[in-house]
Design a protein around this motif. Structure first.
Motif, PDB file in Angstrom:
ATOM      1  N   ALA A 241      57.662 -39.266  31.686  1.00  0.00           N
ATOM      2  CA  ALA A 241      56.834 -38.661  30.640  1.00  0.00           C
ATOM      3  C   ALA A 241      55.863 -37.712  31.315  1.00  0.00           C
ATOM      4  N   ASP A 242      56.354 -37.047  32.348  1.00  0.00           N
ATOM      5  CA  ASP A 242      55.510 -36.211  33.200  1.00  0.00           C
ATOM      6  C   ASP A 242      55.657 -34.722  32.930  1.00  0.00           C
ATOM      7  N   GLY A 243      55.975 -34.372  31.694  1.00  0.00           N
ATOM      8  CA  GLY A 243      55.881 -33.000  31.252  1.00  0.00           C
ATOM      9  C   GLY A 243      57.074 -32.100  31.510  1.00  0.00           C
ATOM     10  N   ALA A 244      56.897 -30.838  31.147  1.00  0.00           N
ATOM     11  CA  ALA A 244      57.988 -29.863  31.174  1.00  0.00           C
ATOM     12  C   ALA A 244      58.554 -29.644  32.569  1.00  0.00           C
ATOM     13  N   HIS A 245      57.720 -29.770  33.584  1.00  0.00           N
ATOM     14  CA  HIS A 245      58.182 -29.579  34.964  1.00  0.00           C
ATOM     15  C   HIS A 245      58.368 -30.940  35.644  1.00  0.00           C
ATOM     16  N   SER A 246      58.901 -31.880  34.906  1.00  0.00           N
ATOM     17  CA  SER A 246      59.033 -33.279  35.321  1.00  0.00           C
ATOM     18  C   SER A 246      59.569 -33.465  36.746  1.00  0.00           C
ATOM     19  N   GLN A 247      58.757 -34.113  37.571  1.00  0.00           N
ATOM     20  CA  GLN A 247      59.173 -34.461  38.924  1.00  0.00           C
ATOM     21  C   GLN A 247      60.260 -35.525  38.893  1.00  0.00           C
ATOM     22  N   VAL A 248      60.117 -36.462  37.958  1.00  0.00           N
ATOM     23  CA  VAL A 248      61.120 -37.526  37.843  1.00  0.00           C
ATOM     24  C   VAL A 248      62.478 -36.933  37.497  1.00  0.00           C
ATOM     25  N   ARG A 249      62.500 -36.009  36.551  1.00  0.00           N
ATOM     26  CA  ARG A 249      63.761 -35.364  36.149  1.00  0.00           C
ATOM     27  C   ARG A 249      64.409 -34.653  37.330  1.00  0.00           C
ATOM     28  N   GLN A 250      63.609 -33.980  38.115  1.00  0.00           N
ATOM     29  CA  GLN A 250      64.140 -33.254  39.265  1.00  0.00           C
ATOM     30  C   GLN A 250      64.670 -34.208  40.333  1.00  0.00           C
ATOM     31  N   LEU A 251      63.918 -35.295  40.609  1.00  0.00           N
ATOM     32  CA  LEU A 251      64.355 -36.268  41.610  1.00  0.00           C
ATOM     33  C   LEU A 251      65.610 -37.013  41.157  1.00  0.00           C
ATOM     34  N   ALA A 252      65.790 -37.138  39.845  1.00  0.00           N
ATOM     35  CA  ALA A 252      66.980 -37.805  39.303  1.00  0.00           C
ATOM     36  C   ALA A 252      68.170 -36.859  39.228  1.00  0.00           C
ATOM     37  N   ASN A 253      67.957 -35.597  39.619  1.00  0.00           N
ATOM     38  CA  ASN A 253      69.025 -34.574  39.580  1.00  0.00           C
ATOM     39  C   ASN A 253      69.588 -34.381  38.178  1.00  0.00           C
ATOM     40  N   ILE A 254      68.683 -34.340  37.211  1.00  0.00           N
ATOM     41  CA  ILE A 254      69.073 -34.036  35.833  1.00  0.00           C
ATOM     42  C   ILE A 254      68.765 -32.570  35.579  1.00  0.00           C
ATOM     43  N   GLY A 255      69.783 -31.798  35.289  1.00  0.00           N
ATOM     44  CA  GLY A 255      69.603 -30.373  35.067  1.00  0.00           C
ATOM     45  C   GLY A 255      69.097 -30.053  33.676  1.00  0.00           C
ATOM     46  N   THR A 256      68.752 -28.799  33.467  1.00  0.00           N
ATOM     47  CA  THR A 256      68.270 -28.338  32.176  1.00  0.00           C
ATOM     48  C   THR A 256      68.930 -27.019  31.802  1.00  0.00           C
ATOM     49  N   THR A 257      68.920 -26.724  30.521  1.00  0.00           N
ATOM     50  CA  THR A 257      69.298 -25.402  30.025  1.00  0.00           C
ATOM     51  C   THR A 257      68.102 -24.844  29.268  1.00  0.00           C
ATOM     52  N   GLY A 258      67.989 -23.531  29.216  1.00  0.00           N
ATOM     53  CA  GLY A 258      66.859 -22.953  28.500  1.00  0.00           C
ATOM     54  C   GLY A 258      66.686 -21.497  28.818  1.00  0.00           C
ATOM     55  N   TRP A 259      65.602 -20.938  28.298  1.00  0.00           N
ATOM     56  CA  TRP A 259      65.325 -19.536  28.521  1.00  0.00           C
ATOM     57  C   TRP A 259      63.856 -19.233  28.258  1.00  0.00           C
ATOM     58  N   ASP A 260      63.472 -18.056  28.714  1.00  0.00           N
ATOM     59  CA  ASP A 260      62.124 -17.539  28.498  1.00  0.00           C
ATOM     60  C   ASP A 260      62.183 -16.631  27.272  1.00  0.00           C
ATOM     61  N   TYR A 261      61.239 -16.811  26.342  1.00  0.00           N
ATOM     62  CA  TYR A 261      61.245 -16.004  25.122  1.00  0.00           C
ATOM     63  C   TYR A 261      60.676 -14.605  25.325  1.00  0.00           C
ATOM     64  N   GLN A 262      60.205 -14.303  26.545  1.00  0.00           N
ATOM     65  CA  GLN A 262      59.610 -13.003  26.847  1.00  0.00           C
ATOM     66  C   GLN A 262      58.378 -12.726  25.991  1.00  0.00           C
TER      67      GLN A 262
END
Length: 388
Positions: A161-182
């Motif tokens: 529950a550590d936010g959009a730049h989740s350290q846990v998600r990164q350490l678990a090697n869970i990828g993301t999809t998305g984009w910048d709205y400019q």
């Protein structure tokens, strides 16, 4: 070594709520957080970060015994919500249309977190580690070993529950999809000449929407969407200069205002490729960040919290191993489709109202106009947005 049923990394609104909801089931929970929220003083200025809490979020906070304190501090209920581009297509939603007293409350994020922390600090099933940071973790079929900056603890379930730049998600090697709205959004706290606390509104413009969220007293939180370069320029204006820009760009119904504080952030969309991997589960912004157009971010996070609690409670009630990966997969099944639906709806709304085509403009304003002609459909959409 300390052992827990659940370790929640991140003690923000969603993390704190998840810790309490699981502790209510009798589980032993640890919360890891780098910094505590600042205490509340009645006459302190309003924070810039606020949330439009839906009815379903309020119900969850009531269940966690956090809502009475929030109301005692400060929260602004709103009973009407309006959206429009052209005046002829002005559309208003009202709580009375779905037989409710209000549609939601505008509350400062810190106060939501602070009230939840008060409950955490008095709950015998929760240990709060703060200030503390996650360094790494290792998981196997039976447990997760969590390395903190000052100690190592073990848990059956690790919750990100550590936010959009989740350290846990990164350490678990869970990828993301998305984009910048400019684009970027600017948050502006103002004092208002007019009393308009009963309604929140959003006016769509070619450069992006502008919105007003009512705050207690004659105060409001304004949201201004625009190109990144323009938001950067606006951010560098003095408060009196920004005030003049607001009065020129915002609808006249806002009335005269005085700028108190301001901040800005870029608009991005991010969705985790999976919400659960072995004994790691993602909640809130760690799993999904949404266009803030309709203020649904924290409400989706609180829905995640409720869904995880229900999945775990059902397993416990049926005598199953509540932390089995198949049980935990039920949480993702319960939430992924709903989150994706809301994210897609916000993207369609955002792109639809930012399209420069005259024909598209005609269609979108006709759509808003026709919304008023079908009250049953309109009220169903309103009830869904309120989470009821």
């Amino acid at each position: 070594m300390d052992k827990f049923d659940c370790v929640v990394v991140g003690g923000g609104m969603v993390g704190a709520a998840s810790a309490l909801s699981l502790a209510q089931l009798g589980l032993k929970v640890a919360v890891i957080e780098k910094s505590a929220p600042k205490s509340f003083i009645q006459n302190q200025p309003f924070d810039l970060r606020v949330s439009a809490l839906s009815l379903s979020s309020q119900f969850l906070l009531e269940q966690l015994n956090a809502w009475p304190q929030i109301k005692q501090w400060r929260a602004c209920p709103y009973r009407r919500l309006s959206v429009w581009e052209q005046e002829s297509a002005y559309t208003e939603f009202s709580a009375s249309e779905i037989n409710e007293q209000h549609l939601g409350h505008i509350v400062e994020n810190r106060l939501i977190q602070l009230s939840l922390w008060q409950q955490i600090q008095h709950h015998e099933n929760i240990d709060l580690f703060c200030p503390e940071s996650l360094i790494s973790f290792e998981q196997n079929d039976k447990q997760v070993s969590v390395q903190l900056s000052n100690k190592t603890i073990e848990t059956k379930l690790l919750i990100a529950a550590d936010g959009a730049h989740s350290q846990v998600r990164q350490l678990a090697n869970i990828g993301t999809t998305g984009w910048d709205y400019q684009q970027a959004a600017m948050l502006i706290n103002v004092e208002t000449e007019l009393s308009q606390q009963e309604i929140t509104w959003q006016h769509f413009r070619e450069t992006g929407p502008v919105a007003m969220l009512p705050m207690p007293g004659n105060h409001a939180s304004l949201v201004w969407y625009h190109a990144k370069e323009e938001i950067s320029r606006l951010s560098n204006l003095s408060n009196p200069q920004l005030q003049a820009a607001i009065l020129e760009a915002f609808p006249a119904k806002l009335g005269n205002i005085k700028v108190i504080d301001k901040a800005s952030f870029p608009l991005t969309r991010r969705h985790a490729n999976q919400y659960q991997k072995n004994r790691v589960v993602l909640l809130g912004d760690a799993a999904h960040t949404i266009n803030p157009l309709a203020g649904q971010g924290v409400n989706l996070g609180f829905k995640d919290v409720k869904a995880l609690q229900e999945v775990v409670a059902k397993a416990i009630g049926e005598g199953k191993c509540w932390h089995d990966v198949e049980v935990l997969a039920g949480y993702e099944k319960a939430r992924r489709r709903d989150n994706l639906l809301m994210m897609t709806a916000m993207d369609m709304l955002y792109s639809g109202f930012s399209h420069p085509s005259g024909l598209i403009k005609l269609f979108r304003n006709t759509g808003l106009f026709m919304t008023n002609k079908f009250p049953k459909l309109k009220n169903k959409a309103l009830a869904y947005a309120c989470g009821i």
